[in-house]
Write a protein that holds these residues in place. Structure first.
Motif: not given
Length: 454
Positions: A29-42, A152-154, A222-228
């Motif tokens: 849910q944090q990633a849905l709100a904050n991930d830049a890659t997904f925001a770009s796709a949206r 899930a990977q991160a 840090n990799a997980l932080q870049a997503i969320i």
């Protein structure tokens, strides 16, 4: 005393709530709100939803208003009578005034309407807009699946790094005890200095491994932080003794078939082929005539001398056609280009189908192989624990040397690390299998989340 006690209990409960580990769904849910890659796709999907409106516009009427206001100051001799001062935009006739000079202002406005009746290129553009919107939706669905697998990977990479660090530190504790025992035995003369050196070497090695494990954990967090978008909290681990389920159906063929037809990458390629076909037809429209309905209303008003002032109006309606004759072979060349691009789109579709099938097979084999590895490593963990206890006992009675105990310890902790990694990889391959088949949903992530200790 009751009020302070109650305050302490409430404070403790609040702190415990804040300190609770985040699970996979919360991180997603944090990633849905904050991930830049997904925001770009949206945002890209939102832009793609405007395609149909834009494509349909070429089939709808176009209405426009134009106007002008022109002032004429002229000084003409009497013999230059009926001098031309402009052209009537409606009739095309010259506007004349008598000689002797003039001071006129001409105001005009025109309303024009054009309704396409036959424009094949515009029709194909409209059909393409539907396909383009479908492409945008398929790409957004692909981005949603990618976000699930990336989160899930991160998430499990962080857990694996934590397990590695915990295992390394537990091994350091065991090696430290073994080093102290070797030193004591050497001091009392029951063992040689070799045992001390071996334990010291093992201790130095595990210290280096601990530094590497700490660094790896920082990188994974840090990799997980870049997503969320925020620093991750402590993460909920897997429950102990979980049972991993085999893929259903248990045959690889249905998964491969689903991947070849329902994978979102394949869907996008199929739509691209249809777009290429429409582009050929659209380009061929350069040879076709066009037909439009045109209508207009023009009003012209002249201010000035009384003998030239007046108001004129004109209403018109009719059809307008254009027949292309020769365009320097540009249309023919573009048709050949679009035919070649259609062939490219077909080959891209076949390549994506094969890639999706390959991903499905690899993920399917990864799940089955992972389950077998988990089962074998669970047995190996029990055996390694027994071997360590036996070596410790043999070391105490003198039938085993220090290096035997150190090797048994190293084997046990490595087996535990491999076991946790095998569990994570099996779960991830299950998600990748569904993603390759185009059936991965948030509910699948919720099923994985149920395997975590709350």
């Amino acid at each position: 005393m009751q009020k302070p006690l109650l305050a302490v209990l409430l404070a403790s409960a609040f702190c415990s709530l804040n300190a609770s580990a985040a699970d996979l769904i919360q991180v997603y849910q944090q990633a849905l709100a904050n991930d830049a890659t997904f925001a770009s796709a949206r945002a890209s999907a939102a832009a793609g939803r405007e395609r149909i409106t834009q494509g349909r516009a070429g089939l709808l009427p176009v209405v426009g208003i134009t106007g002008s206001s022109i002032k004429n100051d002229r000084d003409e001799s009497p013999w230059n009578e009926n001098a031309v001062i402009g052209t009537d935009p409606v009739t095309g006739a010259d506007i004349r005034v008598p000689g002797g000079g003039s001071n006129l202002r001409t105001s005009q406005y025109q309303i024009a309407l054009t309704q396409p009746l036959f424009r094949w290129a515009a029709w194909e553009t409209y059909q393409q807009s539907k396909l383009q919107q479908a492409v945008a939706e398929a790409q957004f669905a692909q981005a949603q699946q990618d976000l699930i697998t990336r989160v899930a990977q991160a998430y499990f990479d962080v857990l694996a790094a934590q397990d590695k660090l915990e295992s390394t530190r537990a091994q350091k504790t065991a090696v430290t005890e073994q080093l102290a025992s070797a030193k004591r035995n050497f001091e009392v003369g029951t063992q040689t200095i070799t045992d001390t050196h071996e334990a010291q070497a093992a201790y130095d090695l595990v210290i280096a491994q601990e530094f590497a494990a700490v660094n790896d954990l920082d990188n994974k967090r840090n990799a997980l932080q870049a997503i969320i978008g925020t620093e991750p909290a402590s993460l909920a681990p897997l429950k102990s003794g979980i049972t991993l389920n085999a893929p259903s159906p248990a045959n690889v063929d249905p998964w491969v078939s689903s991947a070849e037809n329902q994978n979102y990458g394949v869907t996008v390629s199929q739509l691209q082929v249809e777009l290429a076909k429409r582009e050929i037809s659209k380009t061929r429209a350069g040879h076709y005539p066009t037909l439009d309905l045109v209508a207009g209303h023009t009003r012209t008003k002249v201010h000035g001398r009384s003998d030239t002032s007046g108001v004129g109006t004109n209403n018109s309606i009719g059809v307008q056609y254009t027949v292309p004759i020769f365009s320097g072979f540009s249309v023919t060349s573009r048709v050949r280009e679009t035919i070649a691009l259609e062939d490219k789109a077909r080959n891209d579709l076949e390549a994506n189908r094969r890639q999706a099938a390959l991903q499905a097979r690899q993920a399917y084999l990864g799940v089955n192989s992972g389950m077998a590895q988990v089962k074998a490593l669970e047995a190996a963990e029990v055996s390694s624990q027994s071997a360590l206890e036996s070596n410790k006992l043999g070391y105490q009675v003198g039938v085993r040397i220090n290096i035997d105990v150190l090797n048994a310890q190293r084997q046990l902790y490595q087996t535990r690390t491999d076991l946790s990694r095998a569990r994570y990889d099996t779960i991830l391959n299950g998600l990748r299998l569904k993603a390759a088949a185009g059936s991965l949903r948030e509910s699948d992530l919720a099923a994985v989340n149920n395997l975590l200790a709350k």
